[in-house]
Design a protein around this motif. Sequence first.
Motif, PDB file in Angstrom:
ATOM      1  N   UNK A  29     -39.428 -63.459 -51.894  1.00  0.00           N
ATOM      2  CA  UNK A  29     -40.874 -63.215 -52.256  1.00  0.00           C
ATOM      3  C   UNK A  29     -41.118 -62.536 -53.484  1.00  0.00           C
ATOM      4  N   UNK A  30     -40.346 -61.346 -53.558  1.00  0.00           N
ATOM      5  CA  UNK A  30     -40.409 -60.606 -54.601  1.00  0.00           C
ATOM      6  C   UNK A  30     -39.992 -61.354 -55.806  1.00  0.00           C
ATOM      7  N   UNK A  31     -38.846 -62.082 -55.972  1.00  0.00           N
ATOM      8  CA  UNK A  31     -38.483 -62.836 -57.047  1.00  0.00           C
ATOM      9  C   UNK A  31     -39.210 -63.801 -57.524  1.00  0.00           C
ATOM     10  N   UNK A  32     -40.207 -64.238 -56.692  1.00  0.00           N
ATOM     11  CA  UNK A  32     -41.039 -65.316 -57.027  1.00  0.00           C
ATOM     12  C   UNK A  32     -42.230 -64.625 -57.690  1.00  0.00           C
ATOM     13  N   UNK A  33     -42.557 -63.494 -57.377  1.00  0.00           N
ATOM     14  CA  UNK A  33     -43.584 -62.750 -57.967  1.00  0.00           C
ATOM     15  C   UNK A  33     -43.643 -62.656 -59.511  1.00  0.00           C
ATOM     16  N   UNK A  34     -42.220 -62.426 -59.985  1.00  0.00           N
ATOM     17  CA  UNK A  34     -42.106 -62.156 -61.454  1.00  0.00           C
ATOM     18  C   UNK A  34     -42.076 -63.248 -61.983  1.00  0.00           C
ATOM     19  N   UNK A  35     -42.728 -63.475 -63.198  1.00  0.00           N
ATOM     20  CA  UNK A  35     -42.963 -64.763 -63.943  1.00  0.00           C
ATOM     21  C   UNK A  35     -42.016 -64.164 -65.433  1.00  0.00           C
ATOM     22  N   UNK A  36     -40.960 -65.022 -65.426  1.00  0.00           N
ATOM     23  CA  UNK A  36     -40.071 -64.685 -66.392  1.00  0.00           C
ATOM     24  C   UNK A  36     -39.984 -65.622 -67.701  1.00  0.00           C
ATOM     25  N   UNK A  37     -39.961 -65.274 -68.781  1.00  0.00           N
ATOM     26  CA  UNK A  37     -39.913 -66.012 -70.065  1.00  0.00           C
ATOM     27  C   UNK A  37     -38.600 -66.620 -70.439  1.00  0.00           C
ATOM     28  N   UNK A  38     -37.548 -65.779 -69.748  1.00  0.00           N
ATOM     29  CA  UNK A  38     -36.247 -66.268 -70.458  1.00  0.00           C
ATOM     30  C   UNK A  38     -35.614 -67.424 -69.846  1.00  0.00           C
ATOM     31  N   UNK A  39     -36.527 -68.194 -68.721  1.00  0.00           N
ATOM     32  CA  UNK A  39     -35.980 -69.483 -68.153  1.00  0.00           C
ATOM     33  C   UNK A  39     -35.137 -69.204 -67.059  1.00  0.00           C
ATOM     34  N   UNK A  40     -34.610 -67.920 -66.643  1.00  0.00           N
ATOM     35  CA  UNK A  40     -33.633 -67.761 -65.686  1.00  0.00           C
ATOM     36  C   UNK A  40     -34.053 -68.078 -64.167  1.00  0.00           C
TER      37      UNK A  40
END
Length: 564
Positions: free
Chosen positions: A459-470
Amino acid sequence: MPSRPADPIAEVRRLRRPRARRHWLTRSFRLQVMLLVGVLLAAMLLAQGAYLNHRKAEIIADQMGERALAVATSVAAIPELVAAFADEDPAATIQPIAERIRRQTGARYVVVGNTDGIRYSHPLPERLGLPMVGGDNDRALLHGESYVSEAVGSLGEAVRGKTPVVDAEGRIIGIVSVGFMLDRVAMDVGRHTSLGWWLVAAMILLGFAGAYGLSRHLKRVILGLEPHEIARLAMEKEAILQSIHEGILAVNREGAITLVNQQARRFLDLPAEREVLGNPIHEVVPNSRLLEVLERGEQQFDQQMWLGDHPVVVNRVPVMHGGEVEGAVATFRSRREIVDLSNALSAASRDVDMLRAQAHEFSNKLYTISGLLQLGRVADALALIHQESERAQAQMSFLMGHVADPVISGTLLGKLTRARELGVRLEIDDQSSLSTPLTATGQEVLMTVIGNLLDNACHAALQERRDDGEGARVRLFFTDLGEQLLIEVEDNGPGVAAEHVEAIFTEGFSTKPGKHRGIGLALVARLCREHGGAITLEESELGGACFTVVLDRSLCRPPLPSKP
């Protein structure tokens, strides 16, 4: 929330109410107490009153004798009376003197006689010149003594004071006898002791009134029960407590154990009952929360805990009387059957979730393969089939080679499938290993710990929107190679804010929106405390949060002895 149990005192009274034909029995205990206390008090008061009045009668009789002797001594010392003994007619002088003194002192008689006991004075003039009666003059006439005696004279039984009459040369020339009749003495004694007897009677009545009040109070305290009913209830209660399958533990307002049944002793592994009763609860059961119930007076229902390797559900209620907490009772029942059923349902639920996720995932794969075949790209379709087969085989091979417990393997396989469905890349560290199967308790604890930590990390990992495509990443590491079980779960989410670090393990606290949150991490922290471990939070190498759990190795099964 279960309803508050009915008042047991009111219930006992209600059960005893209907039978009017035994009404006389409901008063027998009161009468017995009243009669016992009243008769005992009356006997004590009567005995004390009789003794005191007897002593008072003796004192009064002694005083009358001393009074008679004092009058006789005074009469014997009158010079006119002594000189009259030398007269030709002593009675003419002595009789008026003696009568005057008799009337003044209230004596029944004042008799003066010579050495032969011939009377020179007497209340009845016709008895002058006659011998004195009683035969108790020798001590005065022969030995010169002054004394008090009781004898029957011509006027009846009397207490008499006697003293000799001595002339100027010291010779005994006569005797003086002053008497008070014993019936008069008895009247005086009765008059002086009647008040004492009235006081004794009043105290006896007061004692019976107090005994009646005491019997009513005792009857009210024992809820109107008779002694045989109390004995029967006690035996029934003991039989019920020892036969039920729930453990029962009760303490008084000081926290000392007052009741423990056989099932409770088995659950808590306690010694014999007589060795437990009276001991403080915190010494016998260190992790008991009955002291909280005593302090707050609040009920606690359906609290889950572990007693050794045995899961139980505990209810704790205060014992109230008159608005005050008089004690507390804890009942706990085995949750083993519930746990076994829950494990079976959880396993089935995991299998269903895994099959659903796999069906969803493979349906997409099948549509892709179908499309490739329709396009005539058979090689690409076969490559995709081999890729999926190798990935699934790699996961199964890793879990079978590194995780000895099948329940944990199934849990991890389900979480891998669920993470892939959510779009989270769940990685299990290649150095992870669980080389020893777990106990039933260990399986439940690790399923709860790993499941909650992985769910929170995804759940925590899905909250972060990342621009690096990881994309969302979660990493899991576990091992039992040391003296403890070690589990690490980290993610690349936003992490935990510094102001939330202290409260993150508190039940009810959550950074997620919505109701019924703040349970998972609090449950993990409690399981760690109960099983000799701890949970810590630190920053992850992936950029988010890293939770490290340490558990006692006793959750693993002991190794089987090697065969010879």
